[in-house]
Structure formats: C-alpha cells, structure tokens
Enzyme design. Structure first.
Site, short mmCIF file in Angstrom:
data_model
loop_
_atom_site.label_atom_id
_atom_site.label_comp_id
_atom_site.label_asym_id
_atom_site.label_seq_id
_atom_site.Cartn_x
_atom_site.Cartn_y
_atom_site.Cartn_z
N GLU A 41 -28.82 -17.69 20.06
CA GLU A 41 -30.23 -17.42 20.36
C GLU A 41 -30.93 -18.74 20.68
O GLU A 41 -30.60 -19.79 20.13
CB GLU A 41 -30.88 -16.77 19.13
N LYS A 112 -35.26 -9.17 23.21
CA LYS A 112 -35.17 -8.87 21.78
C LYS A 112 -36.19 -7.82 21.37
O LYS A 112 -37.39 -7.96 21.64
CB LYS A 112 -35.39 -10.17 20.99
N CYS A 154 -30.26 -11.72 16.93
CA CYS A 154 -30.66 -12.20 15.61
C CYS A 154 -31.21 -11.10 14.70
O CYS A 154 -30.44 -10.33 14.14
CB CYS A 154 -31.65 -13.36 15.76
#
Length: 273
Positions: A41, A112, A154
């Site tokens: 990330e 995300k 994440c």
C-alpha cells in the site's frame, strides 16, 4: 509452480525516489525468476503531513511512479500489482491499486473501500477519510500469472464479506497490500491473513510496508504469502527488500475439494431476537 516476489519497502515522502526503488525491485524480481511482483500500500508516498503530501500527489495520468512501473514492466516482461498509490480524485485523494501486465498495460484498478479511521490504545489516531475518497466497487482482474486476482487494500482485511464476494466472483488469489501499524500488526496481521485464506480456500498475497518512515510512523512489515490451507509460504519479517514464494495453483482445487466451503455457503436471512 508460479514464482512471485513481494517487495517490502519503507516508502518515504519523495515519489521520485520511490519510482527508482520500484524499478530496481522489478529488475531484481525478474532476475529471480518471478512472473509477478507485488508491492505494498502507498508505494509512491507515505506522508502524514497532508499539506506536504498534497504537493506531491498527482492525478493518475501524471503520476511518475505509475509511469515508471509501466515502463519497467514492458522492459522486463513482468506483471506487477502496485498495492496502491495515492492519486488525486477530484478534490480529494484515492488510495488506488493497479494491476499492470507484462506489456505495461493497466489491466485493473481498485480504490480502497474501507478507510482507516481509528484511535489506538497507544495514542495513535488515524483519519484516512479526512483526505481520501472511499471506493465502492470490488474488483477481480482476470488472467494474471496467479489466476484471477481479487484486489483489496490494508484495512479491507478486517471485512470478510469483501473476501467472500471476491471468492464467489472466481478469484483464485487475493492481494492485501498494507501499511499496518506495529501494534495492530503484532496483534492481528498473521491471524487475519491466514483466516482469509482458509475461509475462501485461496492464496493470499500481502506485500507490506516495514520500518520507521520519514514522516515518523512505524509499520509492521512481515509481507506474507499464504496458501489455501492457511500455511505461510513466505514471511518477509522486518527490514526491506524482496521475498519470493512458489505458488502451486493446483492447491486451490485440492483444498476446496477437501472442505468445499464456497459450495456450502447459504444466504443468511434476518436475525431473529
């Protein structure tokens, strides 16, 4: 067997330096026999100073790191999953992952979905939503060297429904690039990644940031490749550099045949009191 490489980095505040580091990692991954490289990330910039970061974050078409990786992918004939880049999205940023093929073409993008807004017992406070716009669409990229690849980033790791949706859409592997904090990493990183692999009967590939970054934060490291039975195939530990793993894609059918959880899933109705 399919050989992959995971790049464990300590990304700083200068995207130009990040571009050089990624290009070097790609050359090393290709020399090491990898068919695909996975990066963490925020592979272009890790900077909690929003004003300073704003001077470096560009729109996707102007991002120097994306351009450098696409060029190196063509040069080396290497597939790459850029775990994510900070890119401009209207008046905010997006935390966006990219899959790039061995001709340098972008084959998939993912923004995300779950943003990291938490207060930790250590006193750390994070408000990703203060600068970033959440995505709204799950993504599977077809035909990569690891099969059909589901994309997450994440904090998405904590939401198993996303992984179930990717598995049901045909993913054979799921990428989980991360910049996990040290306390949450120590407590949850290994167990959550292994659980997601076991639940879906698929490979989980998690390239991670590691170390003490220029902006002052610390990240946990331990880039992992986990097989469908939950066995850890590679663990990057602490520090920076490449870790390689060999994936036997035949293990997916073997494990799912042994415990066919995907076939056994049933819709859940309302919960009664």
């Amino acid at each position: 067997m399919t050989r992959i490489a995971l790049f464990q980095s300590c990304t700083g505040i200068d995207p130009a330096r990040s571009a050089d580091q990624l290009a070097a990692a790609m050359a090393e991954a290709k020399a090491g026999g990898a068919a695909m490289l996975f990066t963490p990330e925020m592979s272009n910039i890790v900077d909690s100073d929003r004003e300073r970061a704003g001077r470096s974050v560009a729109e996707e078409g102007a991002d120097p790191v994306l351009a450098a990786v696409r060029s190196a992918a063509r040069e080396h004939g290497l597939w790459v999953h850029i775990g994510s880049l900070a890119v401009r999205s209207g008046d905010r940023f997006a935390n966006r992952g990219f899959v790039i093929d061995d001709a340098g073409d972008v084959r998939g993008r993912y923004d995300k979905i779950h943003l990291f807004d938490v207060d930790l017992p250590t006193g750390e406070s994070w408000r990703e939503s203060a600068s970033y716009r959440a995505g709204g669409e799950a993504v599977v990229v077809r035909g990569t060297p690891v099969g059909d690849l589901g994309l997450t980033i994440c904090y998405d790791l904590r939401f198993p429904a996303l992984f179930a949706a990717l598995a049901e859409a045909g993913a054979s592997a799921i990428a989980v690039p991360a910049a996990f904090t040290v306390p949450t990493g120590r407590a949850h990183w290994h167990v959550l990644l292994r659980a997601r692999a076991i639940e879906a009967g698929m490979f989980v590939i998690a390239a991670a940031q590691s170390g003490h970054h220029e902006d002052g934060r610390r990240t946990f490291g331990h880039s992992l490749a986990v097989d469908p039975w939950g066995e850890v195939l590679a663990d990057g530990g602490e520090g920076n550099g490449l870790v390689f793993a060999e994936l036997d894609l035949g293990r997916i059918a073997e494990v799912r045949g042994r415990i066919p959880v995907l076939a056994h899933r049933r819709p859940i109705g309302p919960v009664s009191d």
